[in-house]
Write a protein that holds these residues in place. Sequence first.
Motif, PDB file in Angstrom:
ATOM      1  N   HIS A  16      -6.254   0.501   6.725  1.00 22.74           N
ATOM      2  CA  HIS A  16      -6.209   1.426   7.825  1.00 22.74           C
ATOM      3  C   HIS A  16      -7.062   0.624   8.910  1.00 22.74           C
ATOM      4  O   HIS A  16      -6.402   0.202   9.717  1.00 22.74           O
ATOM      5  CB  HIS A  16      -6.963   2.729   7.421  1.00 22.74           C
ATOM      6  N   HIS A  48      -9.683   1.853   1.225  1.00 21.82           N
ATOM      7  CA  HIS A  48      -9.364   2.700   2.359  1.00 21.82           C
ATOM      8  C   HIS A  48     -10.379   2.783   3.284  1.00 21.82           C
ATOM      9  O   HIS A  48     -11.488   3.364   2.933  1.00 21.82           O
ATOM     10  CB  HIS A  48      -8.877   4.104   1.985  1.00 21.82           C
ATOM     11  N   ASP A  68       2.378   2.905   3.356  1.00 22.63           N
ATOM     12  CA  ASP A  68       1.346   3.995   3.233  1.00 22.63           C
ATOM     13  C   ASP A  68       2.145   4.815   2.763  1.00 22.63           C
ATOM     14  O   ASP A  68       1.618   6.227   2.670  1.00 22.63           O
ATOM     15  CB  ASP A  68       0.500   4.430   4.113  1.00 22.63           C
ATOM     16  N   HIS A  76       0.854  -0.940  -0.080  1.00 24.00           N
ATOM     17  CA  HIS A  76      -0.075   0.082  -0.255  1.00 24.00           C
ATOM     18  C   HIS A  76       1.037   1.285  -0.165  1.00 24.00           C
ATOM     19  O   HIS A  76       1.323   1.755   1.105  1.00 24.00           O
ATOM     20  CB  HIS A  76      -0.930  -0.045   1.245  1.00 24.00           C
ATOM     21  N   HIS A  86       1.591   5.295  -2.027  1.00 22.80           N
ATOM     22  CA  HIS A  86       1.153   6.390  -2.879  1.00 22.80           C
ATOM     23  C   HIS A  86       2.426   6.905  -3.470  1.00 22.80           C
ATOM     24  O   HIS A  86       2.796   8.156  -3.032  1.00 22.80           O
ATOM     25  CB  HIS A  86       0.435   7.431  -2.444  1.00 22.80           C
ATOM     26  N   LYS A 111      -0.137   3.458  -6.095  1.00 22.45           N
ATOM     27  CA  LYS A 111      -1.401   3.799  -6.225  1.00 22.45           C
ATOM     28  C   LYS A 111      -1.426   5.073  -6.979  1.00 22.45           C
ATOM     29  O   LYS A 111      -0.415   5.947  -6.967  1.00 22.45           O
ATOM     30  CB  LYS A 111      -2.454   4.100  -5.129  1.00 22.45           C
TER      31      LYS A 111
HETATM   32 ZN   LIG Z   1      -3.501   4.994   1.396  1.00 20.72          ZN
END
Ligand SMILES: [Zn+2]
Length: 410
Positions: free
Chosen positions: A267, A244, A319, A74, A76, A143
């Motif tokens: 999360h 999410h 994350d 996960h 970004h 992502k």
């Molecule tokens: Zn995220």
Amino acid sequence: MLPAAFDLLLTNAHLATLTETGARYGAIHNGALGIREGQIAWVGTAADRPRGASARETLDCHGAWVTPGLVDCHTHAVYAGNRANEFEQRLHGTTYAEIARAGGGINATVRATRAASEDELIRQSRPRVAALAAEGVTTIEIKSGYGLETASELRQLAVARRLGEDVGVDVRTTLLAAHALPTEFEGHADSYIDYVCRDTIPAAAALRLADAVDAFCETIGFTAAQTQRVFDAARAHGLAVKLHADQLTDSGGAALAASAGALSADHVEHASEQGVAAMGRAGTVAVLLPGAYFALRDTHLPPIAAFRAHRVPMAISTDCNPGTSPTTSLLLMFNMACTLFRLTPEECLAGATVHAARALGLTDRGLLAPGQRADLALWDIAEPAELSYRIGSNPSIGVIRGGRVTRWRP
Ligand SMILES: [Zn+2]
């Protein structure tokens, strides 16, 4: 019967197989591991090595620990600019709302990312992906979600794929167009979701740029009904879904993800017992993100006991993002998951290998077992718990990817 022939044989290694060997971590001390055609062909103790097994190449691991290559499921990691200025402003007393009104927050990242060329995005994002790879990560999910318009979303996904080839890691891409409402759709969230479903998702699917579709279901994100529409569009285009979910409030995200057969709900700090039970039944992985929990100074712990009780596989991930988790260290997340969430070091290692792979729908990696992809991480540690115990150190000394030694410095 002919003796087994390996392309590569690892000797003098301790193995954390994460399989059922009866020992913690599925450990095999004084082990050996044979690789053939990019896959693990044999795993066992040195003493049990098939007699007369020939190997084209042998790697003496000098007592290193070998684990499956880490999977960061996960991130970004592709974006332009950063938000260090906002971090500083908040510490000088400016509130998040004031920053947002001044055009900061996610909108600042969206503006910078839309304005960046593909090459510029590569240049800025590459060090993040390289830093993850330097810690033994061999598979990274990246992502989109900072374009919030079809062309920019697709550019982020294309950059993610290019970075995988560039850095030498396996990149899985996830379309997260339903990350936030772009300013041009202010007050028209349903119209934006229409656009995502009719334009962005079909385009990403047609160009084969996305392996999955994600959404941000939250009071400050999208509603359950809007999320369901995104999932329906994803499914119609043959794409897996993730969510999410329940980060800031119990929005029913865990149950929604489970009912959609999502690969993961991420999360999940506020997931309800019912939601957790539904995830257990559906086989949906809980992706825990202790970096965001830490950075937001959150105090509401994810329901770890319920995940254990309902046999929900727990993954952990960075994350990596510019707002709430600006980290490129998955090992630091091991420590935070233990310290903040009370996961065990064994749960952390499984959470960043086999369960993280499952959160991406990948069953071909994450264990040291015959038939698995030979993606391996080699460590200068005396025992596996060291990976979680240390704070901010990197004992990675080698990586084998698809059966090839790509890094080794004993
Ligand atoms: Zn995220």
